[in-house]
Scaffold this motif. Structure first.
Motif, PDB file in Angstrom:
ATOM      1  N   THR A  58       0.830  -1.205   0.000  1.00  0.00           N
ATOM      2  CA  THR A  58       0.000   0.000   0.000  1.00  0.00           C
ATOM      3  C   THR A  58       0.864   1.256   0.000  1.00  0.00           C
ATOM      4  OG1 THR A  58      -1.846  -1.109   1.070  1.00  0.00           O
ATOM      5  CG2 THR A  58      -1.750   1.278   1.307  1.00  0.00           C
ATOM      6  N   GLN A 111      -7.147   1.087  -0.872  1.00  0.00           N
ATOM      7  CA  GLN A 111      -7.519  -0.060  -0.042  1.00  0.00           C
ATOM      8  C   GLN A 111      -8.586   0.389   0.953  1.00  0.00           C
ATOM      9  OE1 GLN A 111      -4.253  -1.904   2.062  1.00  0.00           O
ATOM     10  NE2 GLN A 111      -5.470  -3.721   2.453  1.00  0.00           N
ATOM     11  N   ASP A 191      -5.619  -1.010  -5.232  1.00  0.00           N
ATOM     12  CA  ASP A 191      -5.063  -1.633  -4.029  1.00  0.00           C
ATOM     13  C   ASP A 191      -6.085  -2.571  -3.397  1.00  0.00           C
ATOM     14  OD1 ASP A 191      -3.543  -2.288  -1.869  1.00  0.00           O
ATOM     15  OD2 ASP A 191      -3.350  -0.253  -1.075  1.00  0.00           O
TER      16      ASP A 191
HETATM   17 MG   LIG Z   1      -2.283  -2.791   1.921  1.00  0.00          MG
END
Ligand SMILES: [Mg+2]
Ligand SMILES: Nc1ncnc2c1ncn2[C@@H]1O[C@H](COP(=O)(O)OP(=O)(O)OP(=O)(O)O)[C@@H](O)[C@H]1O
Ligand SMILES: Nc1ncnc2c1ncn2[C@@H]1O[C@H](COP(=O)(O)OP(=O)(O)O)[C@@H](O)[C@H]1O
Ligand code: SF4
Ligand SMILES: [Mg+2]
Lengths: 336, 275
Positions: A58, A111, A191
């Motif tokens: 990330t 994410q 993500d």
């Molecule tokens: Mg991540």
């Protein structure tokens, strides 16, 4: 790799370092979540980024998308895009205005995707806010486009009337994906976009992503810890461990013949329906990125570790035409 | 015969979506019945379509949402008339779908653990609370030293989810309702977490309602399973029998849609193709 007139990559990341600078109980320390990563993504390519939870996927993706906020800080290296000849270097002295390229050229599916949706506004309004001015159609036609796009993601048009909290986790995730892809950007960064979806819907979403990518020849970085998704979607795969890229190559080649012991473990430990006995787990835990081990960061857990691994940091070296690996055991001539 | 730990009979939940004025009504859960833990502790899996009502069901079991119709009994007592809220919470602990939403971004994560230790485990001092927290964290492969003083954004999704599980363990609950507890974590961590669930069931006698999209782990740890679609149960029974040999068309489709990691490497040379 010198094919003369090979087209320039759309994204070139060079020696990128991004650290979280934290201060805890009066002690400053750096969490070295991205440490010296070099990679490129070609036009019309899906690049997969794999690695276990908290290895820095990330963080790398945030840095590439220009979504940096304190305490995250870019310590060195560069991120350069080439949108049909228009060069954009994110961490230059005269860095560009990101708003200029967001959504249309570059879109980023975060994410936990919730954050792009305004909790107080209906989903419809988020589409109008972000996407309307890029689509150049009258409102009614624009909304038709959006509805058609939602259907490809197995979402009924009614979700446009809903507020974000009225949707299930998987529905919100798909709304975020729809938002990021409806303008058909040249570069999509995603993500873990399918982690909260059932497998049927996941397949639909991956197919849609693949179709959109093919239709416009865009490039994609697709982050997930799920190797089965990588296996079915990505052209090339980069594997991260503890903030570093440790292996990269064509997906099928890596799955068939992983060269880094960590990649080999990732692939061997894939769960399958029908498993009733536990898979062998790796010894130990991932290292703390505030205080990573010297040498190869994998050495405390590596079944092949040698003396040199504790002292020296293996560099990414070519082991095939498009296959790189950072491991002494996989690099001929380096063993001792 | 004693009452099962948890009993749902004909439970439904109706929402109106998009505000009262323009809204439409939706039966998010539509007549669900099952029991958990009649013959001792068990792991009960709920799988199914995204948006089929799994999280809604979990909220009703945790008594944070009330059924529009039907009944939920915990140890034979109707949740609707429940008085001892704290006692109930001690026995039934949640683990939520998205760890980023479950934690307040402005609060250090270890606070949650101390709070839970004081509230549910009878820790009287900070040191005692710390002990409880550390012990629970070690069960999930973390330690207090690693997370002390950290804010949620300083941890990765996988780390946060393990903290959430540790927090649930502090109260020594009889039932854990885990809503997609492993969707954010990688395969090996996933296995270690579901193995932990097994240990909880076998050694501590905890029953677990395990909501997941991951058929492999559902197969691996669950005793019984229900497959949901559009608020209804399409198939239910012993987990392995159902996943080995699904009968309902939706269950079959679900099983067939699982991506195989082997396919790409074997079949498609260097350019894998989604079909
Ligand atoms: Mg991540
Ligand atoms: N607070 C709410 N208000 C209105 N509708 C809601 C609310 N929460 C959920 N819903 C609706 O109820 C249905 C079921 O949602 P739920 O979150 O239970 O699904 P789920 O099975 O957990 O899905 P996922 O697998 O995507 O997490 C969805 O159609 C959703 O839009
Ligand atoms: N805001 C932050 N401050 C300090 N550390 C962070 C922050 N965000 C993430 N980290 C740390 O950086 C590392 C990498 O995290 P992340 O990039 O989210 O991993 P992944 O996406 O691979 O799971 C982890 O050790 C995590 O704890
Ligand atoms: S460099 Fe050494 S420790 Fe690192 S992966 Fe290779 S063999 Fe293992
Ligand atoms: Mg849910």
């Amino acid at each position: 790799m010198s094919e003369g007139a090979a087209p320039a990559p759309v994204l070139t990341v060079t020696a990128l370092r991004a650290y979280y600078q934290t201060r805890l109980f009066g002690i400053d320390r750096d969490v070295r979540a991205v440490d010296n990563v070099t990679l490129h993504v070609n036009a019309n390519e899906i690049y997969g980024l794999a690695g276990e939870s908290s290895c820095g996927k990330t963080t790398l993706i945030k840095t590439i998308a220009g979504a940096i906020r304190p305490p995250l800080k870019v310590q060195g290296g560069s991120v350069e895009f080439n949108f049909h000849g228009r060069r954009v270097s994110l961490y230059d002295k005269n860095a560009p205005d990101l708003a200029d390229i967001r959504w249309r050229h570059l879109s980023y599916i975060m994410q936990g995707s919730m954050s792009v949706l305004n909790p107080l506004r209906r989903v419809r309004n988020s589409f109008v806010d972000f996407a309307f001015r890029h689509i150049h159609k009258p409102m009614a036609e624009f909304l038709d486009t959006v509805r058609a796009h939602l259907l490809r993601l197995h979402l009924q048009p009614e979700v446009l009337d809903a507020y974000p909290h009225e949707l299930s986790g998987g529905m919100r995730q798909r709304v975020a994906i729809a938002l990021a892809t409806v303008c058909r950007p040249e570069f999509i960064i995603a993500d873990e976009p399918t982690t909260a979806l059932d497998v049927i819907v996941q397949k639909g979403v991956l197919t849609m992503i693949r179709e959109v990518q093919r239709e416009i020849g865009s490039s994609l970085i697709f982050v997930t810890h799920d190797m089965a998704v990588h296996a079915n979607l990505c052209d090339r795969l980069g594997v991260m461990y503890a903030g570093r890229l440790v292996e990269e190559g064509p997906t099928a080649e890596i799955l068939r013949e992983p060269r880094h012991p960590y990649t080999a473990h990732l692939i061997a430990s894939l769960p399958r329906i029908g498993d009733v006995a536990p898979k062998k787990a790796l010894e130990g835990t991932p290292p703390s990125l505030a205080d990573p081990p010297l040498g190869c960061r994998f050495h405390p857990r590596c079944p092949l570790a040698m003396d040199i691994c504790k002292r020296e940091n293996p560099q990414m070296e070519w082991v095939g035409p498009v296959h790189r690996v950072a491991c002494f055991a996989a690099q001929p001539g380096k063993r001792q | 015969m004693t009452a099962p730990l948890l009993e749902l009979s004909d439970v439904a939940k109706v929402y109106s979506i998009g505000g009262a004025l323009f809204g439409h009504r939706l039966r998010a859960v539509d007549g669900i019945s099952f029991e958990v833990g009649r013959d001792g502790p068990e792991i009960f899996a709920i799988i199914g379509e995204s948006g089929s009502g799994k999280t809604t069901l979990a909220r009703m079991i945790l008594n944070t949402a009330q059924p529009s119709a039907g009944k939920i009994l915990f140890r034979g007592a109707d949740l609707a008339g429940m008085r001892d809220r704290l006692g109930f919470m001690r026995q039934v602990q949640p683990i939520f779908q998205n760890p980023f939403e479950a934690f307040n971004p402005l609060k250090r994560v270890d606070r949650y653990l101390y709070m839970t230790a004081r509230r549910f485990a009878g820790a009287a001092t900070q040191a005692e609370a710390g002990d409880h927290a550390d012990r629970a964290l070690r069960k999930v492969g973390l330690s207090l030293a690693e997370i002390r003083g950290r804010f949620p954004h300083e941890l990765s999704g996988g780390q946060l989810q393990r903290v959430a599980i540790a927090r649930a363990l502090i109260a020594s609950p009889a039932l854990i309702v885990a809503d997609e507890p492993v969707s954010m974590v990688d395969a090996s961590l996933r296995m270690s977490i579901v193995n932990l669930f097994k240990t909880l069931r076998d050694d501590l006698g905890v029953s677990i309602v395990y909501i997941t999209h991951d058929l492999a782990t559902a197969y691996y740890i669950s005793d019984r399973i229900v497959i949901m679609r559009k608020g209804r149960a399409v198939e239910a029974g012993p987990a392995r029998a159902i996943l080995d040999n699904p009968q309902h068309p939706y269950s079959i489709e679900l099983k067939n849609a699982v991506l195989s990691p082997d396919a790409a490497a074997r079949l498609y040379g260097n350019r894998p193709i989604m079909e």
